[in-house]
Design a protein around this motif. Structure first.
Motif, PDB file in Angstrom:
ATOM      1  N   SER A 185      14.032 -12.959 -10.263  1.00 42.82           N
ATOM      2  CA  SER A 185      14.711 -11.789  -9.702  1.00 42.82           C
ATOM      3  C   SER A 185      16.204 -11.913  -9.919  1.00 42.82           C
ATOM      4  CB  SER A 185      14.401 -11.661  -8.205  1.00 42.82           C
ATOM      5  OG  SER A 185      14.904 -12.789  -7.497  1.00 42.82           O
ATOM      6  N   ASP A 190      21.382  -7.791 -14.162  1.00 44.45           N
ATOM      7  CA  ASP A 190      20.308  -7.427 -15.086  1.00 44.45           C
ATOM      8  C   ASP A 190      19.436  -8.633 -15.379  1.00 44.45           C
ATOM      9  OD1 ASP A 190      21.483  -4.944 -15.173  1.00 44.45           O
ATOM     10  OD2 ASP A 190      22.647  -5.382 -16.985  1.00 44.45           O
ATOM     11  N   LEU A 201       3.499 -10.176 -23.297  1.00 38.19           N
ATOM     12  CA  LEU A 201       3.241 -10.064 -21.869  1.00 38.19           C
ATOM     13  C   LEU A 201       1.731  -9.969 -21.705  1.00 38.19           C
ATOM     14  CD1 LEU A 201       6.008  -7.487 -20.817  1.00 38.19           C
ATOM     15  CD2 LEU A 201       6.084  -9.975 -20.607  1.00 38.19           C
ATOM     16  N   ILE A 208      -0.331  -5.417 -16.005  1.00 37.76           N
ATOM     17  CA  ILE A 208       1.116  -5.492 -16.180  1.00 37.76           C
ATOM     18  C   ILE A 208       1.697  -4.236 -15.570  1.00 37.76           C
ATOM     19  CG2 ILE A 208       2.995  -5.623 -17.827  1.00 37.76           C
ATOM     20  CD1 ILE A 208       1.134  -7.104 -19.724  1.00 37.76           C
ATOM     21  N   PHE A 209       2.512  -4.385 -14.537  1.00 36.14           N
ATOM     22  CA  PHE A 209       3.011  -3.264 -13.757  1.00 36.14           C
ATOM     23  C   PHE A 209       4.513  -3.149 -13.977  1.00 36.14           C
ATOM     24  CE2 PHE A 209       4.613  -1.593  -9.635  1.00 36.14           C
ATOM     25  CZ  PHE A 209       4.038  -0.337  -9.706  1.00 36.14           C
ATOM     26  N   LEU A 210       4.954  -2.004 -14.488  1.00 38.59           N
ATOM     27  CA  LEU A 210       6.371  -1.705 -14.692  1.00 38.59           C
ATOM     28  C   LEU A 210       6.770  -0.639 -13.685  1.00 38.59           C
ATOM     29  CD1 LEU A 210       6.504  -1.520 -18.606  1.00 38.59           C
ATOM     30  CD2 LEU A 210       7.031  -3.481 -17.137  1.00 38.59           C
ATOM     31  N   ASN A 211       7.634  -0.983 -12.769  1.00 32.33           N
ATOM     32  CA  ASN A 211       8.032  -0.081 -11.701  1.00 32.33           C
ATOM     33  C   ASN A 211       9.538   0.127 -11.774  1.00 32.33           C
ATOM     34  OD1 ASN A 211       8.247   1.476  -9.416  1.00 32.33           O
ATOM     35  ND2 ASN A 211       7.851  -0.203  -7.964  1.00 32.33           N
ATOM     36  N   ALA A 212       9.959   1.319 -12.231  1.00 29.96           N
ATOM     37  CA  ALA A 212      11.382   1.629 -12.344  1.00 29.96           C
ATOM     38  C   ALA A 212      11.554   3.130 -12.395  1.00 29.96           C
ATOM     39  CB  ALA A 212      11.987   0.971 -13.583  1.00 29.96           C
ATOM     40  N   ILE A 215      12.109   4.124 -17.668  1.00 31.47           N
ATOM     41  CA  ILE A 215      11.568   3.123 -18.591  1.00 31.47           C
ATOM     42  C   ILE A 215      11.892   3.591 -20.004  1.00 31.47           C
ATOM     43  CG2 ILE A 215       9.508   1.973 -19.445  1.00 31.47           C
ATOM     44  CD1 ILE A 215       8.258   2.340 -16.718  1.00 31.47           C
ATOM     45  N   LEU A 217      11.949   2.756 -24.146  1.00 31.43           N
ATOM     46  CA  LEU A 217      11.419   1.976 -25.261  1.00 31.43           C
ATOM     47  C   LEU A 217      12.243   2.334 -26.493  1.00 31.43           C
ATOM     48  CD1 LEU A 217       7.575   2.488 -24.635  1.00 31.43           C
ATOM     49  CD2 LEU A 217       9.006   0.550 -23.939  1.00 31.43           C
TER      50      LEU A 217
END
Length: 271
Positions: A185, A190, A201, A208-212, A215, A217
């Motif tokens: 963390s 950053d 990954l 695989i959890f992307l929480n934002a 996002i 790419l």
């Protein structure tokens, strides 16, 4: 009776004559040829003897003064020497100590509420060996940081205040393992993960959890879609559709009324 008296008188006469003769011999004058032999040490022998005795006395005084000076400088006491104290539990060092040769000990402890400082002009190396003398672990602390020869197991790694923490393996891989999970963390900054080839990954049982909020790419390849019903050209295209090839590769396709993703796209075929 008369005969015995006569014998006694004769014996007295003989004793008197012997006494007179003895006294006369003692009072006789000595001859001129008699020599006197002095008893003792005289002359240069006496002076040499006095010189050696004086030299021995000076040497004893100098040795005594040097012994007292060494005891004073090295601070010899009943408990030990200088900062070195011999206790029932072992040897105790106080202050700054310098070791010029290897030090073999079982345990090193500092005083209570005091840190243990190891200082060197170059590197500080700590080796661990087994009963065969083989090297099983090594820790080297230098100007560039700490270098571990084998695996490291620690509950906490942190850098100095206002300094960066860097974990690096110049020639090998860097592996972090934990049976209950690894958490990375950045509370006020950053988090970046970069590599030269591929970044994997992988989750064997979970997801695989992307929480934002956003996002992104970047640098995804853009595919082409040709249709007679397409009214906009690629140069004016601002909206794209995210497509996934059968092998899992992502690419962008110009968005249209319907889906523009094609499994036969050149990107999927040449990937």
């Amino acid at each position: 009776m008369d005969r015995s008296a006569d014998l006694d008188i004769e014996e007295l006469k003989m004793t008197r004559e012997q006494y007179i003769l003895a006294t006369q011999q003692n009072h006789l004058p000595r001859t001129e040829n008699a020599q006197l032999y002095p008893v003792g040490i005289y002359g240069w022998r006496k002076r040499c003897l006095y010189f050696f005795v004086l030299l021995l006395l000076v040497t004893m005084i100098v040795n005594l003064a040097m012994t007292i000076w060494i005891l004073k400088v090295m601070n010899f006491t009943v408990d030990g020497m200088g900062n070195l104290r011999v206790t029932k539990k072992g040897i105790r060092l106080e202050g700054i100590s310098e070791f010029l040769l290897p030090l073999y000990v079982r345990e090193i402890h500092s005083r209570k509420d005091s840190p243990l400082v190891l200082q060197s002009d170059r590197n500080v190396t700590v080796n661990a060996r087994n009963h065969m003398g083989q090297l099983t672990g090594q820790l080297t602390v230098g100007t560039e940081g700490a270098v571990f020869g084998h695996s490291v197991e620690t509950p906490h790694i942190r850098a100095e205040p206002s300094q960066d923490l860097r974990l690096e393996s110049p020639t090998r891989s860097l592996i972090m393992e934990a049976p209950r999970g690894i958490q990375v963390s950045a509370a006020a900054g950053d988090f970046k993960a970069t590599c030269r080839k591929e970044l994997h990954l992988q989750s064997t049982e979970g997801e695989i959890f992307l929480n934002a909020d956003k996002i992104r790419l970047g640098n995804l390849p853009t595919g082409s879609f040709s249709s007679s019903s397409s009214s906009s050209s690629n140069s004016r295209q601002t909206v794209y559709e995210l497509c996934v090839c059968p092998n899992g590769k992502l690419y962008l396709s110009p968005a249209g009324v319907g889906s523009t993703c094609q499994s036969s796209s050149t990107i999927c075929l040449w990937s």
